[in-house]
Design a protein around this motif. Sequence first.
Motif, PDB file in Angstrom:
ATOM      1  N   GLY A   1       8.845   0.231   0.728  1.00  0.00           N
ATOM      2  CA  GLY A   1       8.136   0.352  -0.540  1.00  0.00           C
ATOM      3  C   GLY A   1       8.040   1.788  -0.985  1.00  0.00           C
ATOM      4  O   GLY A   1       8.155   2.105  -2.169  1.00  0.00           O
ATOM      5  N   GLY A   2       7.835   2.697  -0.008  1.00  0.00           N
ATOM      6  CA  GLY A   2       7.768   4.116  -0.337  1.00  0.00           C
ATOM      7  C   GLY A   2       9.096   4.684  -0.771  1.00  0.00           C
ATOM      8  O   GLY A   2       9.145   5.645  -1.549  1.00  0.00           O
ATOM      9  N   MET A   3      10.192   4.133  -0.268  1.00  0.00           N
ATOM     10  CA  MET A   3      11.520   4.578  -0.717  1.00  0.00           C
ATOM     11  C   MET A   3      11.756   4.186  -2.168  1.00  0.00           C
ATOM     12  O   MET A   3      12.291   4.950  -2.967  1.00  0.00           O
ATOM     13  CB  MET A   3      12.625   3.912   0.120  1.00  0.00           C
TER      14      MET A   3
ATOM     15  N   ILE B   1       0.824  -1.205   0.000  1.00  0.00           N
ATOM     16  CA  ILE B   1       0.000   0.000   0.000  1.00  0.00           C
ATOM     17  C   ILE B   1       0.861   1.259   0.000  1.00  0.00           C
ATOM     18  O   ILE B   1       0.534   2.250  -0.656  1.00  0.00           O
ATOM     19  CB  ILE B   1      -0.986  -0.004   1.195  1.00  0.00           C
ATOM     20  N   VAL B   2       2.003   1.227   0.714  1.00  0.00           N
ATOM     21  CA  VAL B   2       2.901   2.389   0.723  1.00  0.00           C
ATOM     22  C   VAL B   2       3.619   2.527  -0.616  1.00  0.00           C
ATOM     23  O   VAL B   2       3.769   3.630  -1.154  1.00  0.00           O
ATOM     24  CB  VAL B   2       3.919   2.289   1.881  1.00  0.00           C
ATOM     25  N   PHE B   3       4.058   1.404  -1.186  1.00  0.00           N
ATOM     26  CA  PHE B   3       4.706   1.414  -2.499  1.00  0.00           C
ATOM     27  C   PHE B   3       3.803   2.066  -3.538  1.00  0.00           C
ATOM     28  O   PHE B   3       4.209   2.967  -4.279  1.00  0.00           O
ATOM     29  CB  PHE B   3       5.043  -0.019  -2.902  1.00  0.00           C
ATOM     30  N   SER B   4       2.558   1.624  -3.576  1.00  0.00           N
ATOM     31  CA  SER B   4       1.630   2.127  -4.594  1.00  0.00           C
ATOM     32  C   SER B   4       1.224   3.567  -4.325  1.00  0.00           C
ATOM     33  O   SER B   4       1.160   4.384  -5.251  1.00  0.00           O
ATOM     34  CB  SER B   4       0.390   1.228  -4.645  1.00  0.00           C
ATOM     35  N   TYR B   5       0.950   3.890  -3.056  1.00  0.00           N
ATOM     36  CA  TYR B   5       0.498   5.242  -2.731  1.00  0.00           C
ATOM     37  C   TYR B   5       1.559   6.278  -3.086  1.00  0.00           C
ATOM     38  O   TYR B   5       1.268   7.252  -3.795  1.00  0.00           O
ATOM     39  CB  TYR B   5       0.145   5.343  -1.251  1.00  0.00           C
ATOM     40  N   TYR B   6       2.777   6.085  -2.604  1.00  0.00           N
ATOM     41  CA  TYR B   6       3.807   7.097  -2.843  1.00  0.00           C
ATOM     42  C   TYR B   6       4.303   7.081  -4.280  1.00  0.00           C
ATOM     43  O   TYR B   6       4.693   8.121  -4.813  1.00  0.00           O
ATOM     44  CB  TYR B   6       4.972   6.920  -1.864  1.00  0.00           C
ATOM     45  N   GLY B   7       4.279   5.913  -4.911  1.00  0.00           N
ATOM     46  CA  GLY B   7       4.651   5.870  -6.320  1.00  0.00           C
ATOM     47  C   GLY B   7       3.678   6.653  -7.183  1.00  0.00           C
ATOM     48  O   GLY B   7       4.072   7.314  -8.146  1.00  0.00           O
ATOM     49  N   ILE B   8       2.391   6.600  -6.804  1.00  0.00           N
ATOM     50  CA  ILE B   8       1.365   7.305  -7.582  1.00  0.00           C
ATOM     51  C   ILE B   8       1.247   8.766  -7.161  1.00  0.00           C
ATOM     52  O   ILE B   8       1.362   9.685  -7.972  1.00  0.00           O
ATOM     53  CB  ILE B   8      -0.001   6.605  -7.432  1.00  0.00           C
ATOM     54  N   PHE B   9       1.023   9.000  -5.859  1.00  0.00           N
ATOM     55  CA  PHE B   9       0.623  10.335  -5.419  1.00  0.00           C
ATOM     56  C   PHE B   9       1.792  11.308  -5.290  1.00  0.00           C
ATOM     57  O   PHE B   9       1.606  12.522  -5.411  1.00  0.00           O
ATOM     58  CB  PHE B   9      -0.152  10.247  -4.105  1.00  0.00           C
ATOM     59  N   MET B  10       3.014  10.805  -5.064  1.00  0.00           N
ATOM     60  CA  MET B  10       4.157  11.710  -5.049  1.00  0.00           C
ATOM     61  C   MET B  10       4.414  12.280  -6.448  1.00  0.00           C
ATOM     62  O   MET B  10       4.898  13.396  -6.601  1.00  0.00           O
ATOM     63  CB  MET B  10       5.408  10.976  -4.540  1.00  0.00           C
TER      64      MET B  10
END
Length: 448
Positions: A387-389, A263-272
Amino acid sequence: MILERLEKLPVGAFHYKLLVVTGLGWLFDSMDTGLISFVLPILSREWGLSPEQVGWIGSVGLIGMALGAVLAGTIADKFGRKNVFAATVILYSVATGLCAVAWSYESLLFFRFLVGFGLGGELPVAATLMSEYAPSQLRGRFIVLLESFWGLGWLVAALISYLLIPKFGWHVAFIIGALPALYVFLIRLHMPESIRYLISKGKIDEAHKIILTLEKKLNVESKPFEKEFVDESTPIFKLNVLTLWSKVFRVRTLMLWIAWFGIVFSYYGIFMWLPSIVFAQGFEVVKTFEYVLIMTLAQLPGYFTAALLVDIIGRRYTLSSFLLMSGICAYFFGNATTSYEILGWGAAMSFFNLGAWGVIYTYTPELYPTAIRALGSGWAAGFGRIGGMIAPMLVGVLLFNSVPMKFIFVMFASVFVIISVIVLSLGIESKKKSLEEIDNSFKIKTAS
């Protein structure tokens, strides 16, 4: 008994005040995350940054968030939720202000790391504290409502970016982001320490005082506590990550770590990258902010819908269904060709994705006993930040190598679907169980 009296307290002004005080911390954290995503397109053009460098600005904050979540979660189980919460708010506020005076790309990276460290530490501690005060029958709803402040923070960031950045430049966004440091005074005045934490540390007299104060505020008939001590503690667990992988916890830890990572991978990959992605479609900066603002508004009904469902159909089914729908929306957003499709699928993606965030923050603290609740929540969030990194930097590399946007979103959609299946397969239901029921279940397991 202390915890019986805590559970019998009627929902009242205290609970809503605690929700607002912790929620403001969430709002400020989200505002900071949103501001950097809106600043990136302008900063990239002004400083002449490559996609990889832009990706690192997003990723370095997530590195800090991972370390902050792990460290703060561990410390909060040892020294208390309230103090750690206040310290992390101060850290990310000061570091955000320093971003406004960054004199080079390298200095901005360093300050963004510090921002992430404070932000990552605050979120799991706030969720743990709120879950330990919210009444059992409404705990899921309270935690999802707490997470809804994240949507409000993104909305504030979008408004700042839309109204102020075009006129005053990107520095003003970070100056405003430093203001939450003043909010710590509210924390000190209006946030009590967790009663369950105090009991786990043997600070019974302090827990008694808080209960008596709350009963008075909520107009509940109060009586002095008996002097004899009744053991209400949970089994003693070592405060280290190996405990989370012991036989008692390993399945839920595996499920939570994978879910958090995805969920962190997808969220930050998309919304950042969202403002940059919309900007790349040919819209000018002001129009880009308008579109992202509309998508951001869709987050709020997503939270509120999840808040209703989480105590009706349960945590596991709500989380897995919202993740599945996030994947479907991400796929169609990546294949959108018109402005209406971009807005429609982007708003739907925000609705389901942020609703899922609300549920996972509800679900995580409920799967561990009081003695290691912040530790378990912190490590799950910390592992997720890996994942967010990876994601913002990976998107930058893929764009630099001319990978079509639709293939990037196929990747994100696949991740959402996979973690949806894992949550449904490995998750257990904790709907409307008191935290003492959860603690007692671990007493049985450790005794057997």
